[in-house]
Enzyme design. Sequence first.
Site, PDB file in Angstrom:
ATOM      1  N   SER A  65       0.814  -1.217   0.000  1.00 54.14           N
ATOM      2  CA  SER A  65       0.000   0.000   0.000  1.00 54.14           C
ATOM      3  C   SER A  65       0.848   1.268   0.000  1.00 54.14           C
ATOM      4  O   SER A  65       2.018   1.262   0.383  1.00 54.14           O
ATOM      5  CB  SER A  65      -0.907   0.019   1.234  1.00 54.14           C
ATOM      6  OG  SER A  65      -1.728  -1.115   1.237  1.00 54.14           O
TER       7      SER A  65
HETATM    8  N1  SAM Z   1      -0.196  -5.352   4.171  1.00 58.74           N
HETATM    9  C1  SAM Z   1       0.558  -5.621   2.978  1.00 58.74           C
HETATM   10  C2  SAM Z   1       1.953  -5.045   3.023  1.00 58.74           C
HETATM   11  O1  SAM Z   1       2.301  -4.400   4.024  1.00 58.74           O
HETATM   12  O2  SAM Z   1       2.689  -5.278   2.069  1.00 58.74           O
HETATM   13  C3  SAM Z   1      -0.145  -5.244   1.701  1.00 58.74           C
HETATM   14  C4  SAM Z   1      -1.264  -6.134   1.427  1.00 58.74           C
HETATM   15  S1  SAM Z   1      -1.828  -6.254  -0.222  1.00 58.74           S
HETATM   16  C5  SAM Z   1      -2.573  -4.691  -0.493  1.00 58.74           C
HETATM   17  C6  SAM Z   1      -3.199  -7.355   0.091  1.00 58.74           C
HETATM   18  C7  SAM Z   1      -2.778  -8.757   0.427  1.00 58.74           C
HETATM   19  O3  SAM Z   1      -3.923  -9.474   0.884  1.00 58.74           O
HETATM   20  C8  SAM Z   1      -2.227  -9.551  -0.758  1.00 58.74           C
HETATM   21  O4  SAM Z   1      -0.957 -10.022  -0.445  1.00 58.74           O
HETATM   22  C9  SAM Z   1      -3.235 -10.685  -0.914  1.00 58.74           C
HETATM   23  O5  SAM Z   1      -2.665 -11.889  -1.374  1.00 58.74           O
HETATM   24  C10 SAM Z   1      -3.765 -10.808   0.491  1.00 58.74           C
HETATM   25  N2  SAM Z   1      -5.049 -11.496   0.637  1.00 58.74           N
HETATM   26  C11 SAM Z   1      -6.152 -11.418  -0.126  1.00 58.74           C
HETATM   27  N3  SAM Z   1      -7.126 -12.215   0.365  1.00 58.74           N
HETATM   28  C12 SAM Z   1      -6.619 -12.806   1.485  1.00 58.74           C
HETATM   29  C13 SAM Z   1      -7.124 -13.721   2.455  1.00 58.74           C
HETATM   30  N4  SAM Z   1      -8.366 -14.218   2.391  1.00 58.74           N
HETATM   31  N5  SAM Z   1      -6.320 -14.092   3.462  1.00 58.74           N
HETATM   32  C14 SAM Z   1      -5.061 -13.616   3.565  1.00 58.74           C
HETATM   33  N6  SAM Z   1      -4.519 -12.755   2.680  1.00 58.74           N
HETATM   34  C15 SAM Z   1      -5.296 -12.343   1.657  1.00 58.74           C
END
Ligand code: SAM
Length: 221
Positions: A65
Amino acid sequence: MVSEKELRERWEKLVETLADEGVVKSSSVRNALLKVPRYLFIEERYRSYAHVDEPLPIPAGQTVSAPHMVAIMLELAALEPGMNILEVGTGSGWNAAIIAELVKNRVYTVERIPELVEFARANLKKAGYAGKVIVIPGDGTKGFPPRAPYHRIIVTAGAPRVPEPLIEQLTPGGRIVIPVGSYHMWQELYLVTKTKKGEIRERRWGSVAFVPLIGEYGWSG
Ligand code: SAM
């Protein structure tokens, strides 16, 4: 290649700008952002953009993000030392490391894409957070019951609705910060509060754009 010194200076300048703009409000979030620069959590080829206030690509087609978004969510979460925290959506591990700085406690974070579980673990190890942030592979829409209840749950992917298991795994007085809305990068940021009596309150904090939350209590993929 940009030197580590230059990367740090650019990063410090960005954090000061976010503070001047009132996005970073508390000294605790400011200090945690300064301590955990984003350039430690992205691939070499994007490192010179780490201080640009926009999302950046990470492996598996996901994103880390924008710094202002991370600051807004952390300020809404109002984290305090000693809190038990769950993050859903580990991605690069950056946000989880900042959370660990703020709560001075072990942080649990769930990631559904195995490649990113490895990416985040490697980043966290390099940055010195290996034992402080525990990356759990799996579907974070189901929360992580073994360490529940949580004082705060921070979801960093866009959900169709607030997943029921996350509400169940929240302490009375706890908060969930989560983007809720459409699959295609348009959501509203919700602050969900569970009162001491167990009632659920929702407040909306404006439009955001996150990759989808995919799982049993999220989007079907
Ligand atoms: N917080 C992260 C960082 O500091 O880099 C950025 C997160 S990114 C915007 C969103 C993440 O959510 C992705 O890596 C995606 O694979 C994960 N994601 C999506 N659905 C998910 C789920 N049901 N459980 C765990 N992770 C999930």
